[in-house]
Design a protein around this motif. Sequence first.
Motif, PDB file in Angstrom:
ATOM      1  N   ASP A  26       1.979   1.778  -3.526  1.00 21.73           N
ATOM      2  CA  ASP A  26       0.923   2.345  -4.143  1.00 21.73           C
ATOM      3  C   ASP A  26       0.853   4.262  -3.988  1.00 21.73           C
ATOM      4  O   ASP A  26       0.524   4.934  -5.392  1.00 21.73           O
ATOM      5  CB  ASP A  26      -0.417   1.671  -4.156  1.00 21.73           C
ATOM      6  CG  ASP A  26      -0.452   0.088  -4.642  1.00 21.73           C
ATOM      7  OD1 ASP A  26       0.248  -0.384  -5.207  1.00 21.73           O
ATOM      8  OD2 ASP A  26      -1.026  -0.510  -4.577  1.00 21.73           O
ATOM      9  N   ARG A  27       0.545   4.205  -3.017  1.00 22.15           N
ATOM     10  CA  ARG A  27       0.760   5.437  -2.035  1.00 22.15           C
ATOM     11  C   ARG A  27       1.317   6.360  -2.918  1.00 22.15           C
ATOM     12  O   ARG A  27       1.172   7.432  -3.030  1.00 22.15           O
ATOM     13  CB  ARG A  27       0.018   5.442  -0.548  1.00 22.15           C
ATOM     14  CG  ARG A  27      -0.563   5.460  -0.185  1.00 22.15           C
ATOM     15  CD  ARG A  27      -1.042   5.762   1.412  1.00 22.15           C
ATOM     16  NE  ARG A  27       0.116   6.137   2.266  1.00 22.15           N
ATOM     17  CZ  ARG A  27       0.000   4.715   3.171  1.00 22.15           C
ATOM     18  NH1 ARG A  27      -0.654   3.822   2.613  1.00 22.15           N
ATOM     19  NH2 ARG A  27       1.579   4.527   3.242  1.00 22.15           N
ATOM     20  N   LEU A  36       6.566   9.957   3.353  1.00 22.84           N
ATOM     21  CA  LEU A  36       5.888   8.328   1.856  1.00 22.84           C
ATOM     22  C   LEU A  36       7.597   7.449   2.270  1.00 22.84           C
ATOM     23  O   LEU A  36       7.982   6.926   2.627  1.00 22.84           O
ATOM     24  CB  LEU A  36       5.594   7.837   0.936  1.00 22.84           C
ATOM     25  CG  LEU A  36       4.187   8.535   1.284  1.00 22.84           C
ATOM     26  CD1 LEU A  36       3.743   8.505  -0.358  1.00 22.84           C
ATOM     27  CD2 LEU A  36       3.113   7.896   1.905  1.00 22.84           C
ATOM     28  N   ALA A  46       0.658  -1.048   0.086  1.00 21.58           N
ATOM     29  CA  ALA A  46      -0.234  -0.062   0.348  1.00 21.58           C
ATOM     30  C   ALA A  46       0.857   1.091  -0.207  1.00 21.58           C
ATOM     31  O   ALA A  46       0.455   1.909  -0.260  1.00 21.58           O
ATOM     32  CB  ALA A  46      -1.037   0.110   0.778  1.00 21.58           C
ATOM     33  N   ALA A  56       0.649   6.929  -6.428  1.00 20.01           N
ATOM     34  CA  ALA A  56      -0.003   7.861  -6.232  1.00 20.01           C
ATOM     35  C   ALA A  56      -0.388   9.708  -6.256  1.00 20.01           C
ATOM     36  O   ALA A  56      -0.590  10.244  -6.808  1.00 20.01           O
ATOM     37  CB  ALA A  56      -1.393   7.856  -4.869  1.00 20.01           C
ATOM     38  N   SER A  57       0.906   9.729  -5.619  1.00 20.79           N
ATOM     39  CA  SER A  57       1.051  11.265  -4.803  1.00 20.79           C
ATOM     40  C   SER A  57       2.195  11.964  -6.170  1.00 20.79           C
ATOM     41  O   SER A  57       2.076  12.839  -6.022  1.00 20.79           O
ATOM     42  CB  SER A  57       1.923  11.042  -3.701  1.00 20.79           C
ATOM     43  OG  SER A  57       1.443  10.142  -2.636  1.00 20.79           O
TER      44      SER A  57
END
Length: 127
Positions: free
Chosen positions: A12-13, A29, A9, A16-17
């Motif tokens: 994935d974040r 992150l 996850a 996306a960011s």
Amino acid sequence: MEQEHPNLALVDRFFASYLRRDLAALRALTTTDVRWHFPGPPPLGGEKRGIEEIVAFLDEISTFAFQERCGFRGVNDDHLVEYKRTTRADDGRALDWCVVWTFRAGRISAGAHFVVDAEPVGSFFRR
């Protein structure tokens, strides 16, 4: 039902960011000393240090039209290992990679692309 590992996850974040161009989220992150290694000759090859250099690197490779297929992912609390095949859209050439993500204290601390033969990497990412 099996729960997704938190490091999947997290990656994935991260992407996306990146797609949102959210540098504050990317910094949250990653560790302050985050680094990324990419094989092949400069300017793409070599070690990128800090989120700004990593974003510039991702921006540059994003200018190439290619498709990526992930064939395998293995994850634990310290690492995520991905096997990927990247295929150029213009001529169909493909490279097989292993991408290794490293995590520290719940953040991404490093990443590296590994390929059996680094020589084709330079020509693969050449216009």
